[in-house]
Design a protein around this motif. Structure first.
Motif, PDB file in Angstrom:
ATOM      1  N   LYS A   5      32.954   2.537  45.304  1.00 26.40           N
ATOM      2  CA  LYS A   5      33.526   2.422  43.957  1.00 26.40           C
ATOM      3  C   LYS A   5      32.595   3.054  42.918  1.00 26.40           C
ATOM      4  O   LYS A   5      33.054   3.704  41.983  1.00 26.40           O
ATOM      5  N   LEU A   6      31.286   2.855  43.082  1.00 23.72           N
ATOM      6  CA  LEU A   6      30.328   3.492  42.174  1.00 23.72           C
ATOM      7  C   LEU A   6      30.430   5.011  42.259  1.00 23.72           C
ATOM      8  O   LEU A   6      30.442   5.708  41.245  1.00 23.72           O
ATOM      9  N   LYS A   9      33.642   6.036  40.496  1.00 25.32           N
ATOM     10  CA  LYS A   9      33.590   5.838  39.048  1.00 25.32           C
ATOM     11  C   LYS A   9      32.729   6.883  38.355  1.00 25.32           C
ATOM     12  O   LYS A   9      33.049   7.338  37.260  1.00 25.32           O
ATOM     13  N   TYR A  10      31.627   7.255  38.984  1.00 25.55           N
ATOM     14  CA  TYR A  10      30.689   8.184  38.356  1.00 25.55           C
ATOM     15  C   TYR A  10      30.704   9.565  39.009  1.00 25.55           C
ATOM     16  O   TYR A  10      29.746  10.321  38.893  1.00 25.55           O
ATOM     17  N   PHE A  18      22.746   7.287  44.184  1.00 25.49           N
ATOM     18  CA  PHE A  18      22.899   5.842  44.280  1.00 25.49           C
ATOM     19  C   PHE A  18      22.283   5.377  45.593  1.00 25.49           C
ATOM     20  O   PHE A  18      22.367   6.076  46.600  1.00 25.49           O
ATOM     21  N   GLU A  23      23.802  -2.109  45.489  1.00 23.94           N
ATOM     22  CA  GLU A  23      24.849  -2.158  44.467  1.00 23.94           C
ATOM     23  C   GLU A  23      24.701  -3.367  43.543  1.00 23.94           C
ATOM     24  O   GLU A  23      24.982  -3.274  42.349  1.00 23.94           O
ATOM     25  N   PHE A  26      22.474  -2.647  40.599  1.00 22.56           N
ATOM     26  CA  PHE A  26      22.848  -1.543  39.719  1.00 22.56           C
ATOM     27  C   PHE A  26      23.155  -2.065  38.320  1.00 22.56           C
ATOM     28  O   PHE A  26      23.906  -3.017  38.149  1.00 22.56           O
ATOM     29  N   ALA A  39      21.102   6.974  37.603  1.00 23.59           N
ATOM     30  CA  ALA A  39      21.444   5.586  37.884  1.00 23.59           C
ATOM     31  C   ALA A  39      20.250   4.700  37.520  1.00 23.59           C
ATOM     32  O   ALA A  39      19.094   5.096  37.690  1.00 23.59           O
ATOM     33  N   TYR A  41      18.596   0.758  37.968  1.00 21.17           N
ATOM     34  CA  TYR A  41      18.627  -0.469  38.757  1.00 21.17           C
ATOM     35  C   TYR A  41      17.664  -1.498  38.178  1.00 21.17           C
ATOM     36  O   TYR A  41      16.641  -1.150  37.598  1.00 21.17           O
TER      37      TYR A  41
END
Length: 92
Positions: A5-6, A9-10, A18, A23, A26, A39, A41
């Protein structure tokens, strides 16, 4: 949010890196003048994730220091933020 999904999305940020299995640590996207977005974290959450995988605190710290923070993977190497809990909770 799951890694897939990350990535979806990006996806418009070409080359953003990533870390798989991090996750839950994040925070979002960081921006720097003249550089590609990266990214971001939460360092404390990274330790929590590693310990939830069966590592002791010392093992998790060593793993993070050597295998994550000590790893340069190019200009889009993620940023690891150490949040100052005392300050963060005093903001309006």
């Amino acid at each position: 949010m799951p890694l897939l999904k990350l990535l979806e999305k990006y996806a418009h940020f070409d080359g953003m890196i990533f870390y798989d299995n991090l996750e839950d640590a994040f925070l979002g996207i960081g921006y720097r003048c003249g550089e590609e977005p990266i990214a971001v974290y939460d360092m404390h959450k990274v330790l929590e994730v590693l310990m939830s995988q069966g590592m002791t605190r010392e093992e998790a710290q060593e793993n993070m220091d050597f295998n994550i923070l000590g790893q340069w993977v190019g200009d889009q190497t993620p940023l690891f933020l150490e949040i100052d809990d005392e300050y963060a909770h005093t903001r309006p």
